[in-house]
Design a protein around this motif. Sequence first.
Motif, PDB file in Angstrom:
ATOM      1  N   GLN A 126     -56.840  -9.966   7.489  1.00 17.18           N
ATOM      2  CA  GLN A 126     -57.823 -10.693   7.187  1.00 17.18           C
ATOM      3  C   GLN A 126     -59.382  -9.885   6.870  1.00 17.18           C
ATOM      4  O   GLN A 126     -60.461 -10.310   6.926  1.00 17.18           O
ATOM      5  N   GLN A 127     -59.246  -8.457   7.197  1.00 17.24           N
ATOM      6  CA  GLN A 127     -60.163  -7.634   6.916  1.00 17.24           C
ATOM      7  C   GLN A 127     -60.468  -6.733   5.901  1.00 17.24           C
ATOM      8  O   GLN A 127     -61.122  -5.590   5.868  1.00 17.24           O
ATOM      9  N   GLY A 128     -59.642  -7.045   4.942  1.00 18.13           N
ATOM     10  CA  GLY A 128     -59.868  -6.602   3.568  1.00 18.13           C
ATOM     11  C   GLY A 128     -58.847  -5.090   3.731  1.00 18.13           C
ATOM     12  O   GLY A 128     -59.252  -4.049   2.836  1.00 18.13           O
ATOM     13  N   VAL A 129     -57.752  -5.114   4.220  1.00 13.73           N
ATOM     14  CA  VAL A 129     -56.944  -3.933   4.250  1.00 13.73           C
ATOM     15  C   VAL A 129     -55.514  -4.669   4.208  1.00 13.73           C
ATOM     16  O   VAL A 129     -55.193  -5.319   4.861  1.00 13.73           O
ATOM     17  N   HIS A 130     -54.514  -3.683   3.781  1.00 16.41           N
ATOM     18  CA  HIS A 130     -53.168  -4.099   4.174  1.00 16.41           C
ATOM     19  C   HIS A 130     -52.645  -2.941   5.296  1.00 16.41           C
ATOM     20  O   HIS A 130     -53.223  -2.004   5.417  1.00 16.41           O
ATOM     21  N   LEU A 131     -51.665  -3.354   5.808  1.00 13.01           N
ATOM     22  CA  LEU A 131     -51.146  -2.451   6.886  1.00 13.01           C
ATOM     23  C   LEU A 131     -49.417  -1.935   6.545  1.00 13.01           C
ATOM     24  O   LEU A 131     -48.650  -2.922   6.420  1.00 13.01           O
ATOM     25  N   GLY A 132     -49.446  -0.918   6.599  1.00 11.08           N
ATOM     26  CA  GLY A 132     -47.932  -0.235   6.764  1.00 11.08           C
ATOM     27  C   GLY A 132     -47.679   0.308   8.168  1.00 11.08           C
ATOM     28  O   GLY A 132     -48.607   0.831   8.790  1.00 11.08           O
ATOM     29  N   ALA A 133     -46.679   0.325   8.600  1.00  7.76           N
ATOM     30  CA  ALA A 133     -46.072   0.956   9.716  1.00  7.76           C
ATOM     31  C   ALA A 133     -44.739   1.684   9.762  1.00  7.76           C
ATOM     32  O   ALA A 133     -43.950   1.078   8.917  1.00  7.76           O
ATOM     33  N   TYR A 134     -44.401   2.747  10.489  1.00  8.52           N
ATOM     34  CA  TYR A 134     -43.017   3.090  10.322  1.00  8.52           C
ATOM     35  C   TYR A 134     -42.742   3.871  11.725  1.00  8.52           C
ATOM     36  O   TYR A 134     -43.678   4.396  12.355  1.00  8.52           O
ATOM     37  N   GLY A 135     -41.451   4.006  12.129  1.00  3.25           N
ATOM     38  CA  GLY A 135     -41.487   4.522  13.634  1.00  3.25           C
ATOM     39  C   GLY A 135     -39.895   4.653  13.828  1.00  3.25           C
ATOM     40  O   GLY A 135     -39.121   4.433  13.130  1.00  3.25           O
ATOM     41  N   ARG A 136     -39.817   5.402  15.053  1.00  7.32           N
ATOM     42  CA  ARG A 136     -38.386   5.553  15.480  1.00  7.32           C
ATOM     43  C   ARG A 136     -38.558   5.756  16.873  1.00  7.32           C
ATOM     44  O   ARG A 136     -39.281   6.197  17.484  1.00  7.32           O
ATOM     45  N   PRO A 178     -64.703   3.142   3.743  1.00  8.50           N
ATOM     46  CA  PRO A 178     -65.711   1.963   4.046  1.00  8.50           C
ATOM     47  C   PRO A 178     -64.811   0.747   4.411  1.00  8.50           C
ATOM     48  O   PRO A 178     -65.305  -0.417   4.004  1.00  8.50           O
ATOM     49  N   PHE A 179     -63.750   0.997   5.185  1.00  8.46           N
ATOM     50  CA  PHE A 179     -62.943  -0.089   5.547  1.00  8.46           C
ATOM     51  C   PHE A 179     -62.591  -0.131   7.064  1.00  8.46           C
ATOM     52  O   PHE A 179     -62.845   1.456   7.458  1.00  8.46           O
ATOM     53  N   PRO A 180     -62.289  -0.998   7.715  1.00  5.21           N
ATOM     54  CA  PRO A 180     -61.940  -0.550   9.085  1.00  5.21           C
ATOM     55  C   PRO A 180     -60.527  -0.165   9.187  1.00  5.21           C
ATOM     56  O   PRO A 180     -59.500  -0.259   8.582  1.00  5.21           O
ATOM     57  N   TRP A 181     -60.251   0.548  10.280  1.00  6.85           N
ATOM     58  CA  TRP A 181     -58.860   1.466  10.592  1.00  6.85           C
ATOM     59  C   TRP A 181     -58.260   0.584  11.604  1.00  6.85           C
ATOM     60  O   TRP A 181     -58.724   0.182  12.540  1.00  6.85           O
ATOM     61  N   TYR A 182     -56.719   0.390  11.242  1.00  6.36           N
ATOM     62  CA  TYR A 182     -55.980  -0.072  12.351  1.00  6.36           C
ATOM     63  C   TYR A 182     -55.126   0.784  13.030  1.00  6.36           C
ATOM     64  O   TYR A 182     -54.539   1.670  12.691  1.00  6.36           O
ATOM     65  N   GLY A 183     -54.674   0.210  14.442  1.00  2.57           N
ATOM     66  CA  GLY A 183     -53.776   0.959  15.139  1.00  2.57           C
ATOM     67  C   GLY A 183     -53.037  -0.131  16.185  1.00  2.57           C
ATOM     68  O   GLY A 183     -53.032  -1.290  15.770  1.00  2.57           O
ATOM     69  N   LEU A 184     -52.251   0.342  16.868  1.00  2.00           N
ATOM     70  CA  LEU A 184     -51.442  -0.469  17.773  1.00  2.00           C
ATOM     71  C   LEU A 184     -52.606  -1.223  18.762  1.00  2.00           C
ATOM     72  O   LEU A 184     -53.441  -0.498  19.138  1.00  2.00           O
ATOM     73  N   ASP A 185     -52.482  -2.265  19.253  1.00  2.00           N
ATOM     74  CA  ASP A 185     -53.347  -3.028  20.010  1.00  2.00           C
ATOM     75  C   ASP A 185     -53.166  -2.450  21.431  1.00  2.00           C
ATOM     76  O   ASP A 185     -52.685  -1.467  21.833  1.00  2.00           O
ATOM     77  N   GLU A 186     -53.863  -3.041  22.372  1.00  2.00           N
ATOM     78  CA  GLU A 186     -54.082  -2.446  23.539  1.00  2.00           C
ATOM     79  C   GLU A 186     -52.795  -2.469  24.484  1.00  2.00           C
ATOM     80  O   GLU A 186     -52.758  -1.960  25.528  1.00  2.00           O
ATOM     81  N   ALA A 187     -52.059  -3.291  24.177  1.00  2.00           N
ATOM     82  CA  ALA A 187     -50.592  -3.407  24.944  1.00  2.00           C
ATOM     83  C   ALA A 187     -49.988  -1.826  24.952  1.00  2.00           C
ATOM     84  O   ALA A 187     -49.059  -1.600  25.698  1.00  2.00           O
ATOM     85  N   PHE A 188     -50.424  -0.970  23.807  1.00  2.00           N
ATOM     86  CA  PHE A 188     -49.616   0.207  23.687  1.00  2.00           C
ATOM     87  C   PHE A 188     -50.577   1.228  24.634  1.00  2.00           C
ATOM     88  O   PHE A 188     -51.862   1.262  24.380  1.00  2.00           O
TER      89      PHE A 188
END
Length: 223
Positions: free
Chosen positions: A194-204, A34-44
């Motif tokens: 501001q969309q009702g979600v928190h973001l985490g990210a990890y990478g290498r 019931p919430f929006p999904w996030y990913g990397l923006d269009e620069a990726f």
Amino acid sequence: METTSRSAAQAPAAEGGQQAPSARRTVDGYLLAPFPWYGLDEAFTGPRRLMQVGTAADGAVTHGSIGHGDEPSVRNEHVAPATDEPREKFAVVVTVAANPPRRSADGTGLLEATSVSSAAWLAGVGLLSCTWPGHLDHSLRDDWLEQQTETAWALADDLDGPEWSTLSLPVDGVPAPFHYRESEFGWVLAGTTQQGVHLGAYGRGMSAYGLGFAVIKDVSAYT
């Protein structure tokens, strides 16, 4: 945050271009959120894929991960190439619903609140899941993983501590503050939207400093 995970690795299409049943089940988990999904923006511009969703005790989708770049694999220095170039380059974005403490749908229990710390912990554990110090014997990895998971929890619970620095990255085109830390195995960051979600990210292998995040308009396009 009490959750369970459902495997959601990307599945190949069936003959004739139809989605395989496992691919359909994968995206269904994301579509139930019931919430929006996030990913990397269009620069990726590299490959993207659905990974897994997590659910609360009552079955409600509470978080999930979107992969970018190479598919993460357990890193073992004994088999890594003799070069300074990273063996794989990836970033995984974890979306966590921002929920207050609440009763489960069946009224039998209380579900914990989620916060930026929840996103930091999920990202930290995600990085651990594709990490394995090469000097450790296979039989010792479970002990190492348990210890490091406890450490990841402690770090996520102290985002203002010395292990974290601050980093400003765009979220839907607007600069937002993130908590950021690095280790020999990769990096982890966490913030909110501001969309009702928190973001985490990890990478290498991919620098976190050049990343940006945006709402995914059609998550079904990732199957």
